[in-house]
Design a protein around this motif. Structure first.
Motif, short mmCIF file in Angstrom:
data_model
loop_
_atom_site.label_atom_id
_atom_site.label_comp_id
_atom_site.label_asym_id
_atom_site.label_seq_id
_atom_site.Cartn_x
_atom_site.Cartn_y
_atom_site.Cartn_z
N ILE A 115 -5.85 11.19 -5.75
CA ILE A 115 -5.04 9.71 -5.57
C ILE A 115 -5.27 8.85 -6.74
CG2 ILE A 115 -4.35 7.71 -4.24
CD1 ILE A 115 -3.61 10.46 -2.75
N ASN B 240 -3.13 3.42 -5.30
CA ASN B 240 -3.39 3.12 -3.92
C ASN B 240 -2.04 2.14 -3.44
OD1 ASN B 240 -5.58 4.69 -3.00
ND2 ASN B 240 -6.66 3.42 -4.40
N PRO C 167 0.80 -1.24 -0.03
CA PRO C 167 0.07 -0.14 -0.05
C PRO C 167 0.83 1.37 0.00
CG PRO C 167 -0.63 -1.57 1.73
CD PRO C 167 0.52 -2.04 1.25
#
Length: 201
Positions: free
Chosen positions: A128, A131, A107
């Motif tokens: 974002i 991820n 992550p």
């Protein structure tokens, strides 16, 4: 780092019919592969697997997988979930050893989003794009996650894989393929329909 221990039982029967029977018995079919040993079909208690999957760290951590009393260090390589109910239907585990590198997705934790220059001073919005990221590392250097600091990122700036500060002994798999694979992972942009404070001056 968290220690993960998972119990499993070797299984002989394979195929869709056998997998259905396992699921009806609250077991999840899985396979272990890699290393010098042949692939091994196993089953894991549904409840036990669901519990460990609740932890983000499980997906990027070495797991002590106990198969009929024999413990093997593995990492989760693939997980098939039910398309509607999202519960696990099948898992693939890769054997690991201390002397060989592994490819694992870990992550990305984006920090200082609200206090970033582009947000706090320029009124921008963080987007974002990725991820997680696939890394190459020896098992002993495997991080649970990698931090990406957005504190100094301004409006109009795109953060790429090459901007990530990596822990020692860790490489990004995509970047090993060349500069053309330096993908974007985040950006800060002006609000839709309006300009940032900086550009409005």
């Amino acid at each position: 780092m968290t220690d993960f221990n998972l119990n499993a039982v070797a299984r002989d029967q394979q195929g869709k019919g056998a997998s259905r029977r396992l699921r009806h018995a609250n077991l999840v079919p899985a396979v272990i592969y890699g290393g010098e040993q042949a692939p091994q079909s196993i089953s894991i208690t549904f409840k036990e697997l669901v519990k460990v999957l609740e932890s983000e760290a499980f997906y990027s951590h070495i797991v002590n997988l106990n198969v009929d009393g024999q413990v093997q260090p593995v990492v989760l390589k693939a997980l098939q979930r039910h398309p509607a109910k999202n519960f696990p239907m099948h898992a693939d585990f890769l054997r690991v050893d201390a002397t060989h590198t592994i490819n694992v997705r870990v992550p990305l934790h984006f920090i200082n989003q609200e206090s970033a220059v582009g947000v706090k001073q320029q009124g921008g919005i963080v987007s974002i794009i990725a991820n997680d990221v696939e890394i190459i590392t020896l098992p002993g250097n495997l991080p649970e996650f990698i931090e990406v600091d957005l504190a100094e990122v301004e409006v109009g700036t795109v953060v790429h894989l090459s901007d990530i500060k990596l822990p020692e002994g860790v490489k990004i798999a995509a970047l090993e393929q060349g500069a053309s694979h330096n993908n974007a992972i985040a950006n800060i942009h002006a609000p839709a329909g309006g300009a940032s404070q900086d550009s409005a001056e």
